[in-house]
Design a protein around this motif. Structure first.
Motif, PDB file in Angstrom:
ATOM      1  N   TRP A 174       0.830  -1.211   0.000  1.00  0.00           N
ATOM      2  CA  TRP A 174       0.000   0.000   0.000  1.00  0.00           C
ATOM      3  C   TRP A 174       0.858   1.252   0.000  1.00  0.00           C
ATOM      4  O   TRP A 174       0.562   2.208  -0.697  1.00  0.00           O
ATOM      5  CB  TRP A 174      -0.957  -0.013   1.198  1.00  0.00           C
ATOM      6  N   PHE A 175       1.940   1.245   0.789  1.00  0.00           N
ATOM      7  CA  PHE A 175       2.806   2.432   0.822  1.00  0.00           C
ATOM      8  C   PHE A 175       3.513   2.619  -0.506  1.00  0.00           C
ATOM      9  O   PHE A 175       3.814   3.737  -0.906  1.00  0.00           O
ATOM     10  CB  PHE A 175       3.854   2.328   1.936  1.00  0.00           C
ATOM     11  N   SER A 176       3.815   1.498  -1.165  1.00  0.00           N
ATOM     12  CA  SER A 176       4.490   1.589  -2.456  1.00  0.00           C
ATOM     13  C   SER A 176       3.508   1.916  -3.569  1.00  0.00           C
ATOM     14  O   SER A 176       3.908   2.108  -4.709  1.00  0.00           O
ATOM     15  CB  SER A 176       5.189   0.263  -2.779  1.00  0.00           C
ATOM     16  N   GLY A 177       2.227   1.932  -3.236  1.00  0.00           N
ATOM     17  CA  GLY A 177       1.204   2.231  -4.235  1.00  0.00           C
ATOM     18  C   GLY A 177       0.928   1.067  -5.167  1.00  0.00           C
ATOM     19  O   GLY A 177       0.449   1.233  -6.278  1.00  0.00           O
ATOM     20  N   TYR A 178       1.247  -0.168  -4.727  1.00  0.00           N
ATOM     21  CA  TYR A 178       1.068  -1.340  -5.592  1.00  0.00           C
ATOM     22  C   TYR A 178      -0.341  -1.939  -5.534  1.00  0.00           C
ATOM     23  O   TYR A 178      -0.632  -2.888  -6.244  1.00  0.00           O
ATOM     24  CB  TYR A 178       2.065  -2.439  -5.201  1.00  0.00           C
TER      25      TYR A 178
END
Lengths: 186, 295
Positions: free
Chosen positions: A80-84
Motif C-alpha cells: 500500500w505504501f508503495s502504491g502497488y
C-alpha cells in the motif's frame, strides 16, 4: 497435561500478542518499503527484501498467529505504501512465511543455542517454500500462468531472495533478542 | 525518510460507501472474475473496475508507481507464459490452434533443433489475460488511496473479524509513523558512524548483512516498547468487555445495494460457469481473419 498446556499457549492471542503482531506488521511494512531500492542483479522485478526476517523472527519469538499477522499485514502495508494496490495471495504467502517458524516458538530456550537457531532456520525454510509456493501457484488460478512459469518466474526468485535474507538475518536477530530477554528478564 | 500514507480525501462518491461494503464488493468481484476466460464477460468486469477507478478521481501522480508495477508484471506474465512458452493453463489454447508464426533453428556444433510456434489462440489468450488482470488489479489499486486508515479497525471488526485481531490491524497502522521515525533516527545514527545503505556494492550476501545494523536496533527497540505497551493495555483492562470503536460505521441503502449487486454477480457467475458451461476461453472468428496464410 504439560503438552496440552504448551499446545494451548502456542495459539494464544492475548494482549501481548495483539501488540507484537501490530508492531511486527508495522516493522515489516516499513522495512520492506524502505528496501525496495535493492534489486537483485540480473533478476527482473525481484527486490532484495531483508525485512522478510521480521515475520520469521516474530513467529519464532511470539508464536504462529503473530508470525502470520506480521507477514500478512506487513506485506499488505508495504504494498500500500508503495502504491502497488492489494495482492491477497502474496499477503497470504507472506503470512505463511511467518506462521511456520512460529510452530516451534514453544521449543525455543535461549534463542542463541545452536538447537534453537537450527530449528528456527529449518522452519523458516519450510515457511518460505510453503508461503511462496502458495503465492506462486495462486497465480495459476488468478493470472492463468502455467505451473512451470509460476515456478520459474515467481517461486524461484522469491524463494532464493527470501531464503538468503531469512537464513542470514534470522540467527543474528535471534542472538540480539536473547540479549534483550536476558537483560530485561521477561 | 517519511512513509507516505497513500490516502488523501478526494470527497468522491466512492469514498461515501461504507468500507465494509467496498471490501465485500472487491472480494466478490475478484472471485467472479477468476471464473472467466471469455473476453465478452471479462469486459463487463473491466468496465466496472475502471468505472470505480475513474469515479475515485485519482491522479496519475498518485497511482503512477502502482501502474508501472502492474504493467511490468502483466507484460512479463503475458510474454513468458503466452508468447515465449508454448504451454498454458487452458488446454484449448495449448493444443493445436492456428499457427501465425513459426521459427525453426539448429544450434551450431551440438545440432539441437529449436522449434517455436505461435498460434492465434495464444495471442488472443494473451490479450484476454491482459484484460482479466487489469480488471482485478484496478479493482484493488483504488482501495489504499480511497480508504481512511482510521477506519480499518472498525471495518475489519464489522466484517466479523475477532475484536483482538481487528485491533491488531488498527494498531499496526498507528505504529507506522513511530517506527518510521525510529528507522530514520537509527539510519542517521548509523550514517554518522560511516554506514552507507544506499551504496549497492559487493555481493548478495554482503548487501544482506549490510542491513543488519539498521534492522536490529529498530526491531529490538520496538520489542522493548511493545512490552510496555502490552503492560499498559493490560492495566487498562484491555478486551475484558465488548469493544467499541470511536468511529461507528453504519450501512446506508447504497451500501446494501452494492453488496446485493456483488452477490448477484457472483451467483450469476456460478450459474453461467457451472450450470450453462459458459465463460471458458473464447476467440472471435474475425481475429483469425487478421492473419494471412493460416495453417
Amino acid at each position: 497435561m504439560a503438552k496440552k498446556e504448551s499446545k494451548k499457549s502456542l495459539w494464544k492471542f492475548g494482549t501481548r500478542e495483539v501488540v507484537f503482531a501490530a508492531i511486527g506488521a508495522a516493522l515489516y511494512g516499513v522495512f520492506a518499503w524502505a528496501t525496495n531500492v535493492l534489486q537483485i542483479p540480473a533478476a527482473a522485478n525481484v527486490s532484495i527484501r531483508p525485512g522478510v526476517v521480521i515475520p520469521m523472527f516474530f513467529g519464532v519469538a511470539f508464536g504462529p498467529i503473530v508470525g502470520f499477522i506480521t507477514g500478512f499485514l506487513g506485506n499488505l502495508l508495504s504494498d500500500w505504501f508503495s502504491g502497488y494496490g492489494f495482492w491477497p495471495w502474496w499477503d497470504l504467502g507472506n503470512g505463511l512465511m511467518g506462521l511456520f517458524p512460529g510452530l516451534v516458538a514453544n521449543q525455543m530456550t535461549t534463542f542463541r543455542a545452536a538447537k534453537d537457531i537450527i530449528l528456527a532456520e529449518v522452519m523458516a525454510l519450510v515457511g518460505i517454500v510453503v508461503g511462496m509456493g502458495v503465492a506462486a501457484i495462486s497465480e495459476m488460478w488468478v493470472s492463468g500462468m502455467n505451473f512451470i512459469t509460476a515456478i520459474a518466474a515467481n517461486f524461484i526468485p522469491a524463494f532464493i531472495s527470501n531464503a538468503i535474507n531469512g537464513l542470514i538475518l534470522l540467527p543474528i536477530i535471534m542472538v540480539a533478542y536473547s540479549a534483550i530477554v536476558k537483560r530485561s528478564g521477561r | 525518510m517519511l512513509v507516505p500514507l497513500t490516502f488523501r480525501p478526494h470527497h468522491t462518491i466512492i469514498e461515501r460507501f461504507d468500507p465494509r461494503a467496498r471490501w465485500i464488493f472487491s472480494f466478490l468481484m475478484m472471485t467472479a472474475i477468476v471464473y472467466y476466460w471469455d473476453i465478452r464477460f471479462l469486459l463487463f468486469f473491466f468496465f466496472i473496475s475502471f468505472t470505480q477507478y475513474f469515479l475515485a478521481h485519482l491522479t496519475w501522480k498518485e497511482t503512477r508507481r502502482g501502474w508501472t508495477f502492474i504493467i511490468i508484471l502483466i507484460s512479463m506474465m503475458v510474454l513468458i507464459n503466452t508468447i515465449i512458452t508454448s504451454a498454458g493453463t487452458i488446454g484449448a489454447v495449448t493444443q493445436g490452434g492456428h499457427d501465425v508464426f513459426i521459427w525453426n533453428a539448429t544450434v551450431p556444433w551440438v545440432g539441437w533443433n529449436i522449434h517455436f510456434g505461435l498460434t492465434a489462440e495464444r495471442l488472443w489468450f494473451g490479450f484476454t489475460q491482459i484484460v482479466r488482470l487489469l480488471a482485478i488489479t484496478s479493482m484493488f489499486l483504488v482501495l489504499p488511496f480511497t480508504m481512511d486508515p482510521r477506519l480499518y479497525g472498525s471495518t475489519f471488526s464489522g466484517m466479523g473479524l475477532p475484536a483482538r485481531l481487528a485491533y491488531s490491524f488498527d494498531l499496526a497502522f498507528r505504529f507506522i509513523p513511530t517506527l518510521a521515525r525510529d528507522f530514520n533516527v537509527t539510519m542517521d545514527a548509523q550514517k554518522a558512524r560511516g554506514y552507507e545503505m544506499d551504496k549497492v556494492k559487493g555481493g548478495l550476501f554482503s548487501q544482506v548483512k549490510k542491513v543488519a545494523p539498521l534492522i536490529i536496533p529498530v526491531t529490538m527497540n520496538a520489542i522493548l516498547s511493545g512490552e510496555d505497551i502490552a503492560d499498559a493495555m493490560d492495566l487498562r483492562c484491555f478486551d475484558t468487555g465488548k469493544r467499541t470503536w470511536i468511529i461507528k460505521l453504519t450501512y446506508r441503502w447504497y451500501d446494501y445495494a452494492l453488496m446485493i449487486f456483488s452477490g448477484c454477480v457472483l451467483i450469476s457467475t456460478l450459474i453461467i460457469n457451472h450450470g450453462l458451461n459458459l465463460g471458458n476461453f473464447w476467440m472471435p472468428d474475425w481475429f483469425l481473419g487478421l492473419f494471412h496464410n493460416i495453417k
